[in-house]
Every structure is written in C-alpha cells, then in structure tokens.
Design a protein around this motif. Structure first.
Motif, PDB file in Angstrom:
ATOM      1  N   GLN A  39       0.837  -1.206   0.000  1.00 49.82           N
ATOM      2  CA  GLN A  39       0.000   0.000   0.000  1.00 49.82           C
ATOM      3  C   GLN A  39       0.869   1.252   0.000  1.00 49.82           C
ATOM      4  N   ARG A  40       1.927   1.238   0.813  1.00 49.78           N
ATOM      5  CA  ARG A  40       2.848   2.379   0.862  1.00 49.78           C
ATOM      6  C   ARG A  40       3.471   2.616  -0.511  1.00 49.78           C
ATOM      7  N   LEU A  43       1.063   4.240  -2.889  1.00 55.81           N
ATOM      8  CA  LEU A  43       0.899   5.672  -2.608  1.00 55.81           C
ATOM      9  C   LEU A  43       2.073   6.472  -3.170  1.00 55.81           C
ATOM     10  N   PHE A  44       3.284   5.951  -3.049  1.00 57.04           N
ATOM     11  CA  PHE A  44       4.444   6.656  -3.598  1.00 57.04           C
ATOM     12  C   PHE A  44       4.382   6.722  -5.121  1.00 57.04           C
ATOM     13  N   VAL A  45       3.931   5.654  -5.769  1.00 57.78           N
ATOM     14  CA  VAL A  45       3.786   5.672  -7.232  1.00 57.78           C
ATOM     15  C   VAL A  45       2.789   6.754  -7.632  1.00 57.78           C
ATOM     16  N   VAL A  46       1.657   6.808  -6.952  1.00 55.65           N
ATOM     17  CA  VAL A  46       0.639   7.813  -7.278  1.00 55.65           C
ATOM     18  C   VAL A  46       1.161   9.218  -6.963  1.00 55.65           C
ATOM     19  N   ALA A  47       1.902   9.364  -5.885  1.00 52.63           N
ATOM     20  CA  ALA A  47       2.476  10.673  -5.551  1.00 52.63           C
ATOM     21  C   ALA A  47       3.426  11.148  -6.651  1.00 52.63           C
ATOM     22  N   ASN A  48       4.184  10.214  -7.215  1.00 55.69           N
ATOM     23  CA  ASN A  48       5.155  10.564  -8.251  1.00 55.69           C
ATOM     24  C   ASN A  48       4.529  10.698  -9.633  1.00 55.69           C
ATOM     25  N   LEU A  61       4.825  -1.126 -10.252  1.00 54.31           N
ATOM     26  CA  LEU A  61       5.085  -1.897  -9.035  1.00 54.31           C
ATOM     27  C   LEU A  61       5.474  -3.352  -9.316  1.00 54.31           C
ATOM     28  N   ASP A  62       5.449  -3.730 -10.590  1.00 54.28           N
ATOM     29  CA  ASP A  62       5.715  -5.122 -10.968  1.00 54.28           C
ATOM     30  C   ASP A  62       4.748  -6.074 -10.272  1.00 54.28           C
ATOM     31  N   LEU A  63       3.462  -5.684 -10.258  1.00 54.26           N
ATOM     32  CA  LEU A  63       2.407  -6.495  -9.649  1.00 54.26           C
ATOM     33  C   LEU A  63       1.311  -6.765 -10.675  1.00 54.26           C
ATOM     34  N   ALA A  64       0.521  -7.771 -10.406  1.00 50.81           N
ATOM     35  CA  ALA A  64      -0.630  -8.072 -11.253  1.00 50.81           C
ATOM     36  C   ALA A  64      -1.691  -6.987 -11.085  1.00 50.81           C
ATOM     37  N   GLY A  65      -2.422  -6.716 -12.156  1.00 52.34           N
ATOM     38  CA  GLY A  65      -3.457  -5.688 -12.119  1.00 52.34           C
ATOM     39  C   GLY A  65      -4.498  -5.923 -11.052  1.00 52.34           C
ATOM     40  N   ASN A  66      -4.913  -7.185 -10.863  1.00 57.31           N
ATOM     41  CA  ASN A  66      -5.936  -7.444  -9.843  1.00 57.31           C
ATOM     42  C   ASN A  66      -5.396  -7.203  -8.435  1.00 57.31           C
ATOM     43  N   SER A  67      -4.107  -7.410  -8.233  1.00 59.56           N
ATOM     44  CA  SER A  67      -3.505  -7.109  -6.925  1.00 59.56           C
ATOM     45  C   SER A  67      -3.542  -5.616  -6.647  1.00 59.56           C
ATOM     46  N   VAL A  68      -3.222  -4.831  -7.667  1.00 56.45           N
ATOM     47  CA  VAL A  68      -3.238  -3.373  -7.506  1.00 56.45           C
ATOM     48  C   VAL A  68      -4.666  -2.883  -7.336  1.00 56.45           C
ATOM     49  N   SER A  69      -5.616  -3.479  -8.025  1.00 57.32           N
ATOM     50  CA  SER A  69      -7.026  -3.099  -7.839  1.00 57.32           C
ATOM     51  C   SER A  69      -7.452  -3.311  -6.394  1.00 57.32           C
ATOM     52  N   THR A  70      -7.009  -4.410  -5.799  1.00 56.77           N
ATOM     53  CA  THR A  70      -7.312  -4.671  -4.389  1.00 56.77           C
ATOM     54  C   THR A  70      -6.677  -3.611  -3.499  1.00 56.77           C
ATOM     55  N   ASN A  73      -8.639  -0.370  -3.787  1.00 55.65           N
ATOM     56  CA  ASN A  73      -9.876  -0.420  -2.998  1.00 55.65           C
ATOM     57  C   ASN A  73      -9.590  -0.202  -1.516  1.00 55.65           C
ATOM     58  N   GLN A  74      -8.543  -0.819  -1.009  1.00 48.56           N
ATOM     59  CA  GLN A  74      -8.185  -0.672   0.405  1.00 48.56           C
ATOM     60  C   GLN A  74      -7.812   0.775   0.730  1.00 48.56           C
ATOM     61  N   LEU A  75      -7.051   1.401  -0.158  1.00 51.29           N
ATOM     62  CA  LEU A  75      -6.608   2.777   0.089  1.00 51.29           C
ATOM     63  C   LEU A  75      -7.744   3.779  -0.094  1.00 51.29           C
ATOM     64  N   VAL A  76      -8.662   3.511  -1.000  1.00 50.03           N
ATOM     65  CA  VAL A  76      -9.848   4.356  -1.142  1.00 50.03           C
ATOM     66  C   VAL A  76     -10.676   4.268   0.139  1.00 50.03           C
ATOM     67  N   ASP A  77     -10.879   3.033   0.630  1.00 49.40           N
ATOM     68  CA  ASP A  77     -11.645   2.832   1.864  1.00 49.40           C
ATOM     69  C   ASP A  77     -10.981   3.502   3.066  1.00 49.40           C
TER      70      ASP A  77
END
Length: 157
Positions: A39-40, A43-48, A61-70, A73-77
């Motif tokens: 999550q951190r 947030l840094f990717v979005v900040a940059n 982030l070298d992550l799967a799209g569904n992982s980032v979607s999750t 959602n957590q950070l929006v909440d």
C-alpha cells in the motif's frame, strides 16, 4: 576478484537491510498506524505520477493488475486515495492522493530524509561520491531485470 554471485548476495543483503531499517525507523517517527508495504509503495507511485491508471501502477510496481485493484480499494476505503473515471475512457480509472495521503507521505519522506540523509551527511566525501555514482548503474540494473522478466531468455528475437 569478487564473483557475480557474491556481488548479488551482498547487494541484496545491504539493500534489504537498509530498506527494513528505514521502514521501521520511519514508522516509529511518523505518528500514524503503519500501512502494509504494498500500500505504501502504491501511494508513492501515485504521488510521483498523479493521475496514473491502475494498469500503469501495476506495471510500475511489478504487480498483477488485480492485486493493484485490491490495493486501490483498500486505500480508497482508508481515505488515502481517490479513484476517478478517466475522461477519455470511462472504463478506466485515474488515481490521485487525498490530502490525508499527501500529509502522510510528506511525514514519511521527512523522517526518511532525517534518518538516511543524516547518515549520508556523516559519510566520507569519497563514500558520498561512490554512492551517488552508483545510483545510475543501480537504476540500469533494475531496468535490465524488469526487461528480462518481461522478455525471458530464449523467447522473442
């Protein structure tokens, strides 16, 4: 002469220890509940890259799209991220930080700068120069590893 295996082992050991120490001490210095590392990092990717899409964030982030979607959602909440429709493609979302997230990132960066920056200030001029000189090579190494993952050996041209 030092072998590549020894260099790799030492590089990974040092960077992992520096990251762990920085993360732990920064969390102690910042008076907010800690977030999971993924999550951190988001947030840094979005900040940059304000307005970045989920797919591009996943790639960064070298992550799967569904992982980032999750994670989104957590950070929006948690009130740390805004997810707005992309005006050019209503199916896609654009991500931006909330004021709460901007404040949190500023506090993290200040705490990290105090910890690592102060230590770097006390390093010898030769060590400071060597660390600064190594950064472009480390960036190219990261880019090469990413390229190798995207195009495994023996595939493609």
């Amino acid at each position: 002469m030092t072998s590549n295996a020894e260099v790799v082992g030492e590089l990974m050991s040092i960077t992992a220890a520096l990251r762990r120490l920085s993360r732990r001490r920064t969390a102690e210095a910042v008076a907010v509940s800690p977030l999971p590392e993924a999550q951190r990092e988001l947030l840094f990717v979005v900040a940059n890259q304000p307005g970045i899409g989920v797919a591009a964030a996943a790639q960064a982030l070298d992550l799967a799209g569904n992982s980032v979607s999750t994670l989104v959602n957590q950070l929006v909440d948690a009130g740390l991220l805004h997810r707005d429709p992309d005006p050019a493609d209503r199916r896609a979302a654009r991500l931006s930080l909330t004021d709460k997230a901007r404040d949190r990132i500023a506090a993290w960066r200040a705490a990290r700068a105090a910890l690592i920056g102060d230590a770097l200030d006390r390093a010898t001029p030769d060590d400071q120069a060597a660390i600064a000189a190594a950064l472009p090579a480390l960036r190219r190494l990261l880019d090469q590893v990413r390229a190798d993952i995207a195009e495994p050996a023996g595939r493609g041209a």
